[in-house]
Design a protein around this motif. Structure first.
Motif, PDB file in Angstrom:
ATOM      1  N   GLY A 130       1.283   2.938   6.899  1.00 46.37           N
ATOM      2  CA  GLY A 130       0.436   3.873   7.072  1.00 46.37           C
ATOM      3  C   GLY A 130       0.760   5.484   6.864  1.00 46.37           C
ATOM      4  O   GLY A 130       2.097   5.801   7.042  1.00 46.37           O
ATOM      5  N   GLU A 131      -0.220   6.115   6.924  1.00 46.76           N
ATOM      6  CA  GLU A 131       0.098   7.661   6.691  1.00 46.76           C
ATOM      7  C   GLU A 131       0.916   8.460   7.902  1.00 46.76           C
ATOM      8  O   GLU A 131       1.635   9.058   7.322  1.00 46.76           O
ATOM      9  N   ASP A 132       0.788   8.135   9.226  1.00 47.61           N
ATOM     10  CA  ASP A 132       1.330   8.603   9.942  1.00 47.61           C
ATOM     11  C   ASP A 132       2.988   8.487   9.955  1.00 47.61           C
ATOM     12  O   ASP A 132       3.864   9.194  10.025  1.00 47.61           O
ATOM     13  N   PHE A 133       3.322   7.234   9.665  1.00 48.58           N
ATOM     14  CA  PHE A 133       4.678   6.979   9.332  1.00 48.58           C
ATOM     15  C   PHE A 133       5.281   7.565   8.133  1.00 48.58           C
ATOM     16  O   PHE A 133       6.320   8.127   8.318  1.00 48.58           O
ATOM     17  N   LYS A 134       4.889   7.878   6.905  1.00 49.55           N
ATOM     18  CA  LYS A 134       4.910   8.505   5.883  1.00 49.55           C
ATOM     19  C   LYS A 134       5.352   9.962   6.304  1.00 49.55           C
ATOM     20  O   LYS A 134       6.455  10.386   5.738  1.00 49.55           O
ATOM     21  N   LYS A 135       4.442  10.316   7.105  1.00 53.58           N
ATOM     22  CA  LYS A 135       4.461  11.765   7.352  1.00 53.58           C
ATOM     23  C   LYS A 135       5.817  12.020   8.381  1.00 53.58           C
ATOM     24  O   LYS A 135       6.641  13.039   8.150  1.00 53.58           O
ATOM     25  N   ALA A 136       5.990  10.979   9.081  1.00 53.82           N
ATOM     26  CA  ALA A 136       7.100  11.155   9.959  1.00 53.82           C
ATOM     27  C   ALA A 136       8.604  11.228   9.212  1.00 53.82           C
ATOM     28  O   ALA A 136       9.553  11.828   9.451  1.00 53.82           O
ATOM     29  N   VAL A 137       8.617  10.072   8.117  1.00 48.76           N
ATOM     30  CA  VAL A 137       9.701  10.127   7.399  1.00 48.76           C
ATOM     31  C   VAL A 137       9.817  11.223   6.586  1.00 48.76           C
ATOM     32  O   VAL A 137      11.167  11.927   6.547  1.00 48.76           O
ATOM     33  N   GLN A 162       0.993  -1.179  -0.127  1.00 45.86           N
ATOM     34  CA  GLN A 162      -0.022   0.020   0.205  1.00 45.86           C
ATOM     35  C   GLN A 162       0.912   1.359  -0.057  1.00 45.86           C
ATOM     36  O   GLN A 162       0.502   2.293  -0.590  1.00 45.86           O
ATOM     37  N   ASP A 163       1.915   1.184   0.714  1.00 49.15           N
ATOM     38  CA  ASP A 163       2.920   2.349   0.833  1.00 49.15           C
ATOM     39  C   ASP A 163       4.199   1.662   0.827  1.00 49.15           C
ATOM     40  O   ASP A 163       4.538   0.611   1.383  1.00 49.15           O
ATOM     41  N   LEU A 164       5.193   2.579   0.474  1.00 48.86           N
ATOM     42  CA  LEU A 164       6.729   2.031   0.821  1.00 48.86           C
ATOM     43  C   LEU A 164       7.498   3.360   1.051  1.00 48.86           C
ATOM     44  O   LEU A 164       7.584   4.393   0.611  1.00 48.86           O
ATOM     45  N   CYS A 165       8.556   3.064   2.165  1.00 49.50           N
ATOM     46  CA  CYS A 165       9.403   4.103   2.205  1.00 49.50           C
ATOM     47  C   CYS A 165      10.775   3.546   2.508  1.00 49.50           C
ATOM     48  O   CYS A 165      10.936   2.314   2.583  1.00 49.50           O
ATOM     49  N   VAL A 166      11.983   4.395   2.101  1.00 47.76           N
ATOM     50  CA  VAL A 166      13.106   3.830   2.118  1.00 47.76           C
ATOM     51  C   VAL A 166      13.973   4.690   3.419  1.00 47.76           C
ATOM     52  O   VAL A 166      13.819   6.122   3.254  1.00 47.76           O
ATOM     53  N   GLN A 184       9.970   7.244  -7.084  1.00 52.56           N
ATOM     54  CA  GLN A 184       8.708   6.654  -7.366  1.00 52.56           C
ATOM     55  C   GLN A 184       8.847   4.957  -7.443  1.00 52.56           C
ATOM     56  O   GLN A 184       9.841   4.610  -7.766  1.00 52.56           O
ATOM     57  N   PHE A 185       7.761   4.250  -7.152  1.00 48.93           N
ATOM     58  CA  PHE A 185       7.897   2.843  -7.531  1.00 48.93           C
ATOM     59  C   PHE A 185       6.660   2.260  -8.091  1.00 48.93           C
ATOM     60  O   PHE A 185       5.693   2.981  -8.144  1.00 48.93           O
ATOM     61  N   TYR A 186       6.861   1.230  -8.823  1.00 53.39           N
ATOM     62  CA  TYR A 186       5.595   0.203  -9.363  1.00 53.39           C
ATOM     63  C   TYR A 186       5.796  -1.101  -8.736  1.00 53.39           C
ATOM     64  O   TYR A 186       6.732  -1.689  -8.636  1.00 53.39           O
ATOM     65  N   VAL A 187       4.539  -1.607  -9.075  1.00 48.14           N
ATOM     66  CA  VAL A 187       4.544  -3.249  -8.433  1.00 48.14           C
ATOM     67  C   VAL A 187       3.972  -4.127  -9.460  1.00 48.14           C
ATOM     68  O   VAL A 187       3.080  -3.770 -10.284  1.00 48.14           O
ATOM     69  N   ASN A 188       4.635  -5.295  -9.703  1.00 45.67           N
ATOM     70  CA  ASN A 188       4.123  -6.458 -10.348  1.00 45.67           C
ATOM     71  C   ASN A 188       4.143  -7.589  -9.919  1.00 45.67           C
ATOM     72  O   ASN A 188       5.049  -7.615  -8.549  1.00 45.67           O
ATOM     73  N   GLU A 189       3.841  -8.800 -10.189  1.00 43.14           N
ATOM     74  CA  GLU A 189       3.905  -9.932  -9.489  1.00 43.14           C
ATOM     75  C   GLU A 189       4.885 -10.784 -10.183  1.00 43.14           C
ATOM     76  O   GLU A 189       5.145 -10.684 -11.405  1.00 43.14           O
ATOM     77  N   VAL A 190       5.520 -11.575  -9.377  1.00 37.67           N
ATOM     78  CA  VAL A 190       6.588 -12.206  -9.983  1.00 37.67           C
ATOM     79  C   VAL A 190       6.552 -13.838  -9.210  1.00 37.67           C
ATOM     80  O   VAL A 190       6.209 -14.197  -8.210  1.00 37.67           O
ATOM     81  N   GLU A 206      18.829  10.389   5.972  1.00 39.35           N
ATOM     82  CA  GLU A 206      17.417  10.857   5.095  1.00 39.35           C
ATOM     83  C   GLU A 206      16.470   9.654   4.921  1.00 39.35           C
ATOM     84  O   GLU A 206      16.765   8.394   5.257  1.00 39.35           O
ATOM     85  N   GLY A 207      15.223   9.948   4.803  1.00 33.98           N
ATOM     86  CA  GLY A 207      14.236   8.941   4.522  1.00 33.98           C
ATOM     87  C   GLY A 207      13.382   9.475   3.070  1.00 33.98           C
ATOM     88  O   GLY A 207      13.376  10.858   3.253  1.00 33.98           O
ATOM     89  N   HIS A 208      12.671   8.544   2.622  1.00 36.00           N
ATOM     90  CA  HIS A 208      12.051   8.768   1.479  1.00 36.00           C
ATOM     91  C   HIS A 208      10.620   8.025   1.329  1.00 36.00           C
ATOM     92  O   HIS A 208      10.872   6.857   1.635  1.00 36.00           O
ATOM     93  N   SER A 209       9.509   8.946   1.474  1.00 42.31           N
ATOM     94  CA  SER A 209       8.369   8.446   1.132  1.00 42.31           C
ATOM     95  C   SER A 209       7.813   8.185  -0.276  1.00 42.31           C
ATOM     96  O   SER A 209       7.890   9.260  -0.759  1.00 42.31           O
ATOM     97  N   LEU A 210       8.058   7.183  -0.950  1.00 37.07           N
ATOM     98  CA  LEU A 210       7.900   6.858  -2.434  1.00 37.07           C
ATOM     99  C   LEU A 210       6.534   6.915  -2.785  1.00 37.07           C
ATOM    100  O   LEU A 210       5.579   6.670  -2.287  1.00 37.07           O
ATOM    101  N   GLU A 211       6.383   7.401  -3.955  1.00 36.74           N
ATOM    102  CA  GLU A 211       5.007   7.569  -4.857  1.00 36.74           C
ATOM    103  C   GLU A 211       4.757   6.297  -5.756  1.00 36.74           C
ATOM    104  O   GLU A 211       5.599   5.872  -6.515  1.00 36.74           O
ATOM    105  N   SER A 212       3.424   5.779  -5.431  1.00 41.50           N
ATOM    106  CA  SER A 212       3.266   4.547  -6.398  1.00 41.50           C
ATOM    107  C   SER A 212       2.622   5.030  -7.624  1.00 41.50           C
ATOM    108  O   SER A 212       1.715   5.996  -7.885  1.00 41.50           O
ATOM    109  N   ILE A 213       3.047   4.392  -8.689  1.00 42.12           N
ATOM    110  CA  ILE A 213       2.583   4.534 -10.143  1.00 42.12           C
ATOM    111  C   ILE A 213       2.147   3.149 -10.614  1.00 42.12           C
ATOM    112  O   ILE A 213       2.689   2.158 -10.221  1.00 42.12           O
ATOM    113  N   SER A 214       1.572   3.468 -11.965  1.00 46.21           N
ATOM    114  CA  SER A 214       1.213   2.249 -12.356  1.00 46.21           C
ATOM    115  C   SER A 214       1.611   1.747 -13.671  1.00 46.21           C
ATOM    116  O   SER A 214       1.463   0.564 -14.041  1.00 46.21           O
ATOM    117  N   ASN A 215       2.664   2.448 -14.171  1.00 51.13           N
ATOM    118  CA  ASN A 215       3.479   1.973 -15.284  1.00 51.13           C
ATOM    119  C   ASN A 215       4.847   1.554 -14.720  1.00 51.13           C
ATOM    120  O   ASN A 215       5.120   1.755 -13.870  1.00 51.13           O
TER     121      ASN A 215
END
Length: 539
Positions: free
Chosen positions: A149-156, A71-75, A102-108, A86-95
């Motif tokens: 979740g959102e609170d962790f993303k905001k903290a990052v 649902q969400d991904l941080c590094v 940014q990151f995108y997800v596929n099944e492996v 430093e920390g990065h809250s990444l944006e999910s994209i569909s392509n």
């Protein structure tokens, strides 16, 4: 003399020039023999879900794939001392073409080699996140954190900025200041929505150097990193096998519940966290933690009303016998059923019970922490070693692991077998772990495939059992078939439940017999006093 002086001046000037050239060159930091330039680079990284590993997952059943998405991904990056960089809250994209941040997800498709420690995978496909990220050159501990979740993303995003954030965000900001703080973040089980208990954690390694330590060197352009992330939760599916039951024995399943699941779990370290200088010992009770008494329940009956004894008949679906022995769950939305083989009810999408990791160590064979009904080295092999182990104040309650997680099956059994008649409510319990004898480590990211194998007269199973029979009462096989041939005798098995009293006498009478051979004389003419004379012919 002038010539020599001139030569000395030339060498001096050359030396100064060489010094000047050297001084103008950028300094390189060398660490462990590897140069680290100044500046930054864009890394290409993959984050893979570790496939669940086979182990032995209103409250209701949950689909087998409930915690299988990002649902969400941080590094997050930490320096060699373990302090936040430093920390990065990444944006999910569909392509499939992510840019910086940014990151995108596929099944492996997965294979057994993807499971840790050489285990067998319990999922054929899991998601993979592909990302790009610009970070400074240096030596770092780099972690991937998903579904916080959102609170962790905001903290990052807010780390290092002015305070004033909401309480939960401020708590996360404090925790992620160090890598140990990040790993020890306490997750809380969401009872209302099991799918929200899908937090995941892992560290990055350099592709081709996966077996090295967590500390890695970023010193080249376009470096490729990889992280395996593991879910903090695990799941368990339950199947039933009555092939070793005696004839005339019936088990009517009502429900199965997961009990005493951890209320909290550490994000990136073993749960519960083992106290400093902790040394396990014989009959160790395990590590204390807060528990949720009742987790999810899978019901094997329709509606909200629990079945009663009048419902337990041949048409009851969750009925297990020697002739129809196998039973288990299907996927969400479908009823449980009688499969052709046990593997059919231990699939990726089978309804499952979920729980946070609960590492309670190992027991010892031949002691109360031995999971078996009859423990090792016991002389009496026909009776439970700890018959009162179902009582909470007993030394063998929960196999002497009071903080462990266990499965409880609620059922009703009936035996009309002439060797051992009986009936009544019965419960079967099993402590989770990696074996059926002494292991109580219910590790994260595992699919525990549990099969309850009934034996004998329903109260001889491989799990710990607690059963009751109606008191007082008399149990006889019903129906009981006898021979109608002449000059035969029969023994009718009778079981008397005294309710704690003492049986002083027993009288049995044949009150009537509604069958007799055709032509039997009535009593007045010398016939049998319990026989009935029929005047019609049997066709």
């Amino acid at each position: 003399m002038m010539k020599n002086k001139a030569m000395r001046c030339v060498w001096l000037v050359c030396g100064l020039l060489m010094l000047a050239v050297t001084s103008c060159k950028d300094d390189l930091l060398y660490t462990d023999g590897e140069p680290i330039p100044e500046g930054e680079t864009t890394i290409i990284a993959q984050v893979d879900f570790r496939p669940l590993v086979e182990g032995l997952a209103g409250k209701s059943r949950t689909a087998g794939d409930a915690i299988k998405s990002i649902q969400d991904l941080c590094v997050l990056l930490y320096d060699t001392e373990g302090n936040f960089v430093e920390g990065h809250s990444l944006e999910s994209i569909s392509n499939a073409n992510p840019t910086d941040g940014q990151f995108y997800v596929n099944e492996v498709t997965r294979k057994d080699g993807d499971a840790p420690d050489g285990g067998t995978i319990a999922e054929t496909k899991t998601p993979q996140a592909n990302l790009k990220l610009t970070i400074p050159y240096g030596r770092y501990y780099i972690y991937a954190v998903a579904n916080m979740g959102e609170d962790f993303k905001k903290a990052v995003q807010a780390h290092g900025k002015e305070n004033g954030a909401a309480e939960e965000v401020a708590k996360y900001k404090t925790a992620i200041a160090t890598k140990e703080g990040l790993k020890s973040i306490s997750l809380t089980w969401d009872v209302a929505d099991v799918a929200k208990n899908s937090q995941m954690f892992g560290h990055f390694t350099i592709v081709g150097q996966e077996n090295n330590s967590e500390l890695i060197t970023i010193n080249k352009k376009g470096m490729k990193l990889h992280s395996w992330i593991r879910r903090a939760a695990s799941k368990v599916t339950i199947a039933y096998d009555g092939s070793k039951l005696e004839e005339g024995v019936f088990i009517y399943l009502k429900s199965v519940t997961i009990k005493d699941i951890p209320q909290n779990c550490c994000l990136g370290q073993d749960n519960p966290a083992v106290p400093e200088n902790y040394q396990p010992k014989d009959r160790d009770e395990g590590v204390k933690l807060d528990l949720i008494k009742n987790g999810e329940t899978i019901k094997y009956y329709e509606g909200d009303t629990e079945p009663t004894i009048s419902d337990f008949k041949e048409t009851y679906e969750a009925r297990i016998t020697k002739g129809k022995p196998l039973f288990g769950s299907k996927e969400q939305g479908e009823n449980a059923y009688h499969p052709k083989k046990l593997a059919d009810v231990h699939t990726e999408i089978t309804n499952a019970l979920y729980f946070y990791e609960n590492m309670q160590g190992k027991g010892k064979e031949g002691t109360p922490s031995d999971k078996r009904q009859v423990v090792a080295n016991t002389l009496n092999k026909t009776e439970p070693t700890y018959p009162n182990g179902g009582q909470e104040n007993n030394e063998a309650w929960k196999d002497a692991k009071p903080y462990g997680t266990y499965i409880e099956v609620d059922a009703f059994y009936v035996s009309i077998n002439d060797k051992k008649v009986g009936r009544g409510p019965i419960k079967y319990r099993f402590m989770l772990g990696k074996d059926v004898i002494t292991d109580y480590n219910a590790e994260r990211n595992h699919h525990y495939k549990l099969t309850l194998k009934f034996k004998g007269y329903a109260n001889d199973a491989d799990w710990h059992i607690e059963y009751e029979e109606p008191e007082p009462g008399i149990e006889v096989p019903n129906p009981y078939y006898i021979s109608y041939l002449y000059n035969r005798t029969m023994n009718l098995p009778v079981k008397i439940n005294t309710g704690g009293g003492t049986l002083t006498s027993l009288k049995a009478e044949i009150l009537t017999n509604n069958w007799a051979p055709y032509g039997t004389l009535p009593l007045a003419k010398g016939g049998l006093d319990y026989a009935t004379y029929y005047t019609y012919s049997i066709i």
